[in-house]
Design an enzyme around this catalytic site. Structure first.
Site, PDB file in Angstrom:
ATOM      1  N   LYS A  24      61.327  60.434 100.492  1.00 53.69           N
ATOM      2  CA  LYS A  24      62.303  61.529 100.363  1.00 53.69           C
ATOM      3  C   LYS A  24      61.710  62.708  99.626  1.00 53.69           C
ATOM      4  O   LYS A  24      61.957  63.847  99.960  1.00 53.69           O
ATOM      5  CB  LYS A  24      63.507  61.032  99.564  1.00 53.69           C
ATOM      6  CG  LYS A  24      64.501  60.237 100.331  1.00 53.69           C
ATOM      7  CD  LYS A  24      65.855  60.410  99.646  1.00 53.69           C
ATOM      8  CE  LYS A  24      66.588  59.098  99.530  1.00 53.69           C
ATOM      9  NZ  LYS A  24      66.265  58.377  98.285  1.00 53.69           N
TER      10      LYS A  24
ATOM     11  N   LYS B 240      53.689  55.894 102.528  1.00 52.16           N
ATOM     12  CA  LYS B 240      55.046  55.626 103.021  1.00 52.16           C
ATOM     13  C   LYS B 240      55.821  56.940 103.192  1.00 52.16           C
ATOM     14  O   LYS B 240      55.560  57.910 102.482  1.00 52.16           O
ATOM     15  CB  LYS B 240      55.780  54.643 102.092  1.00 52.16           C
ATOM     16  CG  LYS B 240      56.639  55.265 101.034  1.00 52.16           C
ATOM     17  CD  LYS B 240      57.499  54.241 100.341  1.00 52.16           C
ATOM     18  CE  LYS B 240      58.253  54.934  99.222  1.00 52.16           C
ATOM     19  NZ  LYS B 240      59.673  54.969  99.353  1.00 52.16           N
TER      20      LYS B 240
ATOM     21  N   LYS C 270      55.209  57.662  90.333  1.00 58.62           N
ATOM     22  CA  LYS C 270      56.084  58.825  90.128  1.00 58.62           C
ATOM     23  C   LYS C 270      55.751  59.541  88.826  1.00 58.62           C
ATOM     24  O   LYS C 270      55.806  60.771  88.766  1.00 58.62           O
ATOM     25  CB  LYS C 270      57.560  58.417  90.152  1.00 58.62           C
ATOM     26  CG  LYS C 270      58.067  58.120  91.564  1.00 58.62           C
ATOM     27  CD  LYS C 270      59.578  58.106  91.612  1.00 58.62           C
ATOM     28  CE  LYS C 270      60.066  57.951  93.043  1.00 58.62           C
ATOM     29  NZ  LYS C 270      61.503  57.858  93.145  1.00 58.62           N
TER      30      LYS C 270
HETATM   31  N1  AQP Z   1      59.369  54.542 104.029  1.00 63.48           N
HETATM   32  C1  AQP Z   1      60.314  53.623 103.905  1.00 63.48           C
HETATM   33  N2  AQP Z   1      60.399  52.616 104.806  1.00 63.48           N
HETATM   34  C2  AQP Z   1      61.374  51.663 104.696  1.00 63.48           C
HETATM   35  N3  AQP Z   1      62.304  51.659 103.709  1.00 63.48           N
HETATM   36  C3  AQP Z   1      62.268  52.663 102.804  1.00 63.48           C
HETATM   37  N4  AQP Z   1      63.040  52.962 101.737  1.00 63.48           N
HETATM   38  C4  AQP Z   1      62.564  54.080 101.142  1.00 63.48           C
HETATM   39  N5  AQP Z   1      61.496  54.548 101.809  1.00 63.48           N
HETATM   40  C5  AQP Z   1      61.281  53.688 102.846  1.00 63.48           C
HETATM   41  C6  AQP Z   1      64.200  52.185 101.318  1.00 63.48           C
HETATM   42  O1  AQP Z   1      65.338  53.043 101.336  1.00 63.48           O
HETATM   43  C7  AQP Z   1      66.260  52.587 100.340  1.00 63.48           C
HETATM   44  C8  AQP Z   1      66.740  53.732  99.514  1.00 63.48           C
HETATM   45  O2  AQP Z   1      65.683  54.307  98.816  1.00 63.48           O
HETATM   46  P1  AQP Z   1      65.953  55.066  97.464  1.00 63.48           P
HETATM   47  O3  AQP Z   1      67.026  56.048  97.629  1.00 63.48           O
HETATM   48  O4  AQP Z   1      66.112  54.089  96.386  1.00 63.48           O
HETATM   49  O5  AQP Z   1      64.764  55.898  97.188  1.00 63.48           O
HETATM   50  P2  AQP Z   1      63.283  55.789  97.312  1.00 63.48           P
HETATM   51  O6  AQP Z   1      62.731  54.436  97.506  1.00 63.48           O
HETATM   52  O7  AQP Z   1      62.842  56.464  96.127  1.00 63.48           O
HETATM   53  O8  AQP Z   1      63.177  56.628  98.626  1.00 63.48           O
HETATM   54  P3  AQP Z   1      62.010  57.488  98.978  1.00 63.48           P
HETATM   55  O9  AQP Z   1      62.323  58.022 100.296  1.00 63.48           O
HETATM   56  O10 AQP Z   1      60.733  56.778  98.868  1.00 63.48           O
HETATM   57  O11 AQP Z   1      62.103  58.613  97.871  1.00 63.48           O
HETATM   58  P4  AQP Z   1      61.047  59.004  96.789  1.00 63.48           P
HETATM   59  O12 AQP Z   1      60.238  60.028  97.414  1.00 63.48           O
HETATM   60  O13 AQP Z   1      61.905  59.537  95.669  1.00 63.48           O
HETATM   61  O14 AQP Z   1      60.259  57.787  96.396  1.00 63.48           O
HETATM   62  C9  AQP Z   1      65.558  51.516  99.517  1.00 63.48           C
HETATM   63  O15 AQP Z   1      66.007  50.237  99.954  1.00 63.48           O
HETATM   64  C10 AQP Z   1      64.116  51.713  99.874  1.00 63.48           C
HETATM   65  O16 AQP Z   1      63.386  50.510  99.758  1.00 63.48           O
END
Ligand code: AQP
Length: 334
Positions: A198, A195, A114
């Protein structure tokens, strides 16, 4: 004694099916397990680690709370609250900061990924895993259901708990990450080597979001990247990552085994049949959620009441642990 479960999700953007399959859907299953006491949180302080539009963040936090209810989380069975409503998280993170070596944080994969994408890297982004450790540890959490990407952060929370216990005596429960066998890492539809994220939700075809309408869902899945073959089977081959990802989504949402999922496509004419079936199961899993969400969002006063009640319950659990930690670290309690 019941096992205590804690998990959170950031209101940083719309929730995609990766978040649902890897985390939120499993929270609902955990809620229905009589052996577990569940606490789920909209982690808005985490969302601040990258720049946010304040108005949008407030709106997304409310939407996320409504989504908790729409997927089937019940405020009478689980504690549902917003992280910033309970000051223990921020205070606890400061106390844990003061026993966490900086080097532990610089090694975190998510920080490296990030921070590479930011023009200015905020201190909060580096410190994020300590705040996450506070989220978990001040609730005496036994298990943390998360997707694969958060495993390293839960391991860091374990290290912080063990270090505190070593320095100040037995205090924190050392938590275990709970990673699902299937669906712990749902991959991007447009690039199955990455992966689903978001922060990439704005890229067309990257993800399917929980509140998308059926037409958009179908379009995104029908365009999902696959390989040039036709064999529909689970596989660890990089080349088959797209098919593997679609089959995984199918498997988790239908609740079938890998064998039964593959069998469903034994007579398929090609990847088109797989995509059509995946789109159908995603639509039937998300449509009721979308409809309930729309309805819940019409009663903001009730949503705010649920948040207040959840925060009160969360304080009852976490404040005594905070006082205990302060006292052990040498602070005078007021
Ligand atoms: N691709 C994924 N597959 C399975 N689980 C996932 N999680 C995130 N992406 C996947 C799980 O969702 C939960 C919440 O995530 P978060 O809000 O903590 O944010 P994150 O991991 O930052 O989500 P993103 O979608 O990956 O956002 P960005 O783009 O900001 O990095 C967690 O339990 C996470 O493991």
């Amino acid at each position: 004694m019941k096992k205590r479960i804690f998990s959170g999700i950031q209101p940083s953007n719309v929730i995609h099916i990766g978040n649902y399959i890897g985390a939120v859907k499993r929270w609902v299953e955990s809620q229905n397990d009589a052996e577990k006491e569940n606490i789920f949180c909209a982690v808005d302080l985490h969302a601040l680690t990258v720049p946010q539009d304040p108005k949008m963040l407030r709106e997304r936090t409310l939407e996320l709370m409504a989504l908790f209810l729409a997927v089937g989380l019940d405020p009478d069975k689980s504690i549902l609250f917003v992280q910033s409503h309970v000051t223990v998280h921020a205070e606890g993170a400061w106390l844990l900061n003061c026993i966490t070596p900086e080097g532990w944080l610089k090694k975190m994969t998510q920080y490296k990924d990030k921070s590479a994408k930011q023009e200015i890297v905020l201190t909060g982004l580096l410190d994020y895993p300590v705040l996450m450790a506070a989220d978990i540890l001040f609730y005496d959490t036994n298990e943390v259901p998360v997707g694969n990407d958060q495993k390293q952060h839960v391991e860091l929370a374990r290290n912080i708990a063990e270090r505190f216990n070593h320095l100040f005596g037995e205090t924190f429960v050392v938590p275990e990450p709970l990673i699902a066998e299937a669906g712990a890492r749902i991959m991007a539809l447009d690039d199955p080597t990455m992966k689903m994220s978001k922060s990439m939700a704005h890229v067309k075809g990257h993800s399917v979001n929980l509140l998308d309408d059926p037409k958009d869902i179908e379009r995104a899945i029908m365009r999902a990247k696959t390989d040039s073959g036709s064999e529909i089977r689970f596989s660890k081959d990089a080349e088959k990552a797209g098919v593997n990802n679609l089959l995984t989504i199918y498997q988790v949402l239908t609740g079938k085994s890998q064998e039964a999922s593959e069998l469903d496509f034994a007579n398929a004419r090609g990847y088109g049949d797989l995509k059509k079936a995946v789109a159908e199961v995603v639509i039937s899993a998300t449509e009721p959620i979308r409809n309930r969400h729309k309805e819940i969002m019409t009663d903001r006063a009730e949503l705010e009441r649920i948040m207040r009640v959840g925060a009160d319950k969360a304080r009852v659990i976490s404040e005594p642990r905070l006082a205990d930690v302060k006292r052990k670290m040498g602070l005078i309690l007021p």
